[in-house]
Every structure is written in structure tokens, then in C-alpha cells.
Design a protein around this motif. Sequence first.
Motif, PDB file in Angstrom:
ATOM      1  N   UNK A 152      15.036   6.976 -10.795  1.00 34.31           N
ATOM      2  CA  UNK A 152      15.154   8.289 -11.432  1.00 34.31           C
ATOM      3  C   UNK A 152      13.926   8.567 -12.297  1.00 34.31           C
ATOM      4  N   UNK A 153      12.988   9.312 -11.706  1.00 29.56           N
ATOM      5  CA  UNK A 153      11.748   9.687 -12.397  1.00 29.56           C
ATOM      6  C   UNK A 153      11.514  11.177 -12.195  1.00 29.56           C
ATOM      7  N   UNK A 154      10.748  11.803 -13.102  1.00 25.38           N
ATOM      8  CA  UNK A 154      10.473  13.234 -12.944  1.00 25.38           C
ATOM      9  C   UNK A 154       9.558  13.519 -11.746  1.00 25.38           C
ATOM     10  N   UNK A 155       9.476  14.775 -11.374  1.00 26.26           N
ATOM     11  CA  UNK A 155       8.637  15.316 -10.291  1.00 26.26           C
ATOM     12  C   UNK A 155       9.066  14.793  -8.914  1.00 26.26           C
ATOM     13  N   UNK A 156       9.015  13.490  -8.735  1.00 25.04           N
ATOM     14  CA  UNK A 156       9.449  12.911  -7.455  1.00 25.04           C
ATOM     15  C   UNK A 156      10.158  11.594  -7.752  1.00 25.04           C
ATOM     16  N   UNK A 157      11.369  11.423  -7.206  1.00 28.33           N
ATOM     17  CA  UNK A 157      12.115  10.186  -7.485  1.00 28.33           C
ATOM     18  C   UNK A 157      11.479   9.007  -6.753  1.00 28.33           C
ATOM     19  N   UNK A 158      11.873   7.806  -7.179  1.00 30.09           N
ATOM     20  CA  UNK A 158      11.367   6.597  -6.533  1.00 30.09           C
ATOM     21  C   UNK A 158      11.766   6.516  -5.071  1.00 30.09           C
ATOM     22  N   UNK A 159      12.958   7.033  -4.746  1.00 31.08           N
ATOM     23  CA  UNK A 159      13.411   6.985  -3.346  1.00 31.08           C
ATOM     24  C   UNK A 159      12.613   7.964  -2.489  1.00 31.08           C
ATOM     25  N   UNK A 160      12.315   9.159  -3.040  1.00 31.83           N
ATOM     26  CA  UNK A 160      11.472  10.122  -2.305  1.00 31.83           C
ATOM     27  C   UNK A 160      10.089   9.523  -2.064  1.00 31.83           C
ATOM     28  N   UNK A 161       9.543   8.877  -3.094  1.00 32.99           N
ATOM     29  CA  UNK A 161       8.211   8.262  -2.976  1.00 32.99           C
ATOM     30  C   UNK A 161       8.243   7.120  -1.959  1.00 32.99           C
ATOM     31  N   UNK A 162       9.306   6.314  -1.990  1.00 35.39           N
ATOM     32  CA  UNK A 162       9.433   5.193  -1.043  1.00 35.39           C
ATOM     33  C   UNK A 162       9.462   5.717   0.396  1.00 35.39           C
ATOM     34  N   UNK A 163      10.187   6.830   0.603  1.00 35.12           N
ATOM     35  CA  UNK A 163      10.258   7.421   1.948  1.00 35.12           C
ATOM     36  C   UNK A 163       8.874   7.894   2.389  1.00 35.12           C
ATOM     37  N   UNK A 164       8.110   8.431   1.440  1.00 34.66           N
ATOM     38  CA  UNK A 164       6.761   8.922   1.747  1.00 34.66           C
ATOM     39  C   UNK A 164       5.801   7.764   2.055  1.00 34.66           C
ATOM     40  N   UNK A 165       6.012   6.632   1.417  1.00 36.13           N
ATOM     41  CA  UNK A 165       5.123   5.471   1.604  1.00 36.13           C
ATOM     42  C   UNK A 165       5.486   4.640   2.829  1.00 36.13           C
ATOM     43  N   UNK A 166       6.627   4.957   3.441  1.00 37.36           N
ATOM     44  CA  UNK A 166       7.064   4.195   4.618  1.00 37.36           C
ATOM     45  C   UNK A 166       5.980   4.255   5.691  1.00 37.36           C
ATOM     46  N   UNK A 167       5.658   3.118   6.246  1.00 34.70           N
ATOM     47  CA  UNK A 167       4.636   3.107   7.302  1.00 34.70           C
ATOM     48  C   UNK A 167       3.249   2.773   6.774  1.00 34.70           C
ATOM     49  N   UNK A 168       3.052   2.899   5.441  1.00 34.81           N
ATOM     50  CA  UNK A 168       1.760   2.500   4.871  1.00 34.81           C
ATOM     51  C   UNK A 168       1.771   0.983   4.685  1.00 34.81           C
ATOM     52  N   UNK A 169       0.604   0.417   4.527  1.00 33.93           N
ATOM     53  CA  UNK A 169       0.518  -1.031   4.412  1.00 33.93           C
ATOM     54  C   UNK A 169       0.771  -1.509   2.978  1.00 33.93           C
ATOM     55  N   UNK A 170       1.864  -1.014   2.389  1.00 31.30           N
ATOM     56  CA  UNK A 170       2.202  -1.387   1.013  1.00 31.30           C
ATOM     57  C   UNK A 170       3.715  -1.586   0.952  1.00 31.30           C
ATOM     58  N   UNK A 171       4.136  -2.731   0.517  1.00 29.55           N
ATOM     59  CA  UNK A 171       5.571  -2.999   0.415  1.00 29.55           C
ATOM     60  C   UNK A 171       6.111  -2.293  -0.841  1.00 29.55           C
ATOM     61  N   UNK A 172       7.354  -1.844  -0.773  1.00 32.02           N
ATOM     62  CA  UNK A 172       7.957  -1.150  -1.917  1.00 32.02           C
ATOM     63  C   UNK A 172       9.165  -1.945  -2.410  1.00 32.02           C
ATOM     64  N   UNK A 173       9.196  -2.126  -3.733  1.00 32.95           N
ATOM     65  CA  UNK A 173      10.330  -2.796  -4.361  1.00 32.95           C
ATOM     66  C   UNK A 173      10.932  -1.858  -5.399  1.00 32.95           C
ATOM     67  N   UNK A 174      12.216  -1.594  -5.299  1.00 36.45           N
ATOM     68  CA  UNK A 174      12.899  -0.744  -6.269  1.00 36.45           C
ATOM     69  C   UNK A 174      13.357  -1.623  -7.439  1.00 36.45           C
ATOM     70  N   UNK A 175      13.076  -1.164  -8.653  1.00 40.88           N
ATOM     71  CA  UNK A 175      13.528  -1.858  -9.862  1.00 40.88           C
ATOM     72  C   UNK A 175      14.203  -0.796 -10.729  1.00 40.88           C
ATOM     73  N   UNK A 176      15.527  -0.863 -10.829  1.00 40.18           N
ATOM     74  CA  UNK A 176      16.265   0.228 -11.467  1.00 40.18           C
ATOM     75  C   UNK A 176      17.477  -0.280 -12.242  1.00 40.18           C
ATOM     76  N   UNK A 177      18.054   0.594 -13.053  1.00 45.23           N
ATOM     77  CA  UNK A 177      19.305   0.257 -13.746  1.00 45.23           C
ATOM     78  C   UNK A 177      20.498   0.688 -12.889  1.00 45.23           C
TER      79      UNK A 177
END
Length: 199
Positions: A56-81
Motif C-alpha cells: 500500500x503506497x501512493x501513486x502506484x501500489x506495490x502489486x501494480x508495480x510488481x505486475x509492471x516489472x513482470x518479465x524484467x530481469x529483476x526479482x520482486x519481493x513483497x514486504x508488507x504488514x
Amino acid sequence: MIRIVIAEDQRMLLGALASLLDLEEDMKVVGKASNGEEAVELVKLHQPDICIMDIEMPIKSGLDAAEELKGLNCKVMILTTFARPGYFERAIKAGTHGYLLKDSPSEELASSIRSIIAGRRIYAPELVDDAYAEVNPLTEREKTVLALIADGKNTKEIAGELYLTTGTVRNYISVILDKLGVKNRIEAITRFNEKGWFK
């Protein structure tokens, strides 16, 4: 050296996480973002090995950003409450490699990052249990009706938008309330939101 971008909208936590990871001999924080949009830009700019993302972040959530980064050569780790089954489900679909809760011990974070870089996927065990225990009970059509209710539309407006009769919409609403075990539309929206099922 494991190169890391961190996205977290709470500044103090962002600074603390960066300092903590920079203490690890094999890790270097190359970018700090305060929202999902910045995170995507920093990943494209620095091409890190992993991006650690709050949800839960402003402008773009972490999940929206993760979906956008899918396919790039960068692993995504969610760290949340948020231990919400709907969020976890969406994170899995976005191809994230890890989902940890912020109350995990700090040494677990560094070891999880190393495991993810080595090719493993790391998910908080309680989330995996919850994900299998609780599935969203609504059909796609029912989800659409509830989303329109959440947008403030009344029965007549929903009927017009979905090319249904008002009677059919009322039937859908009755089924939604029944499936979610709630008494009214407000409770239905609240329950659905609490579970993280709104996309």
C-alpha cells in the motif's frame, strides 16, 4: 554483490531497511523509492537483482508495480504488514519471488533475499495456509457487480451498465451478501476489501 531497490512509503522504515541491508557484505542498496511508480523507474534505471516492495503506497501500489516489472530481469519481493489472501493471490500471479510480513525477524530478510537470488521462492507460511483455506467465493459477474456498488452506483445504474434488469441485479446483490455472510452493501464492500480481493 546483490543489488537492491527498496520501495516503501514510510521514510523512517525505508531508511532503516536500506541501512540494515547495506550492513550485509554481499548486498548493496542502489535505489530507494517512496511509491510504486518510482520503484519501476529505479528498477529500469539501475537494473538491480531484486526489488523489495511494500504493497500500500501512493501513486502506484506495490502489486501494480510488481505486475509492471513482470518479465524484467529483476526479482520482486513483497514486504508488507498485510496478510490478506487476495493480496497474496495477486502477488503470486504477478510472478513475485517472495512475500514476507514486516513482523518477520530482520535476519530473515537478508537470508530470504539470498534464497530468492539463488532461485527459490519464499512466502510467509501463514499466508500459504490462508491462501488455501480461503478462496474468493464470488463469480466474475458478482465481483463486477460488487465493484460497481463500491464505485457508488445504485441498482438501476448497475443494471444499465451491465445490460441486466434491476431484478437480476437485486438477485446478484442478495447472493453476494449471502456468500460473504454480511447484512448490507457497506459490510460486503468492507469484507471484500479486508480480504484484499478488490483488484
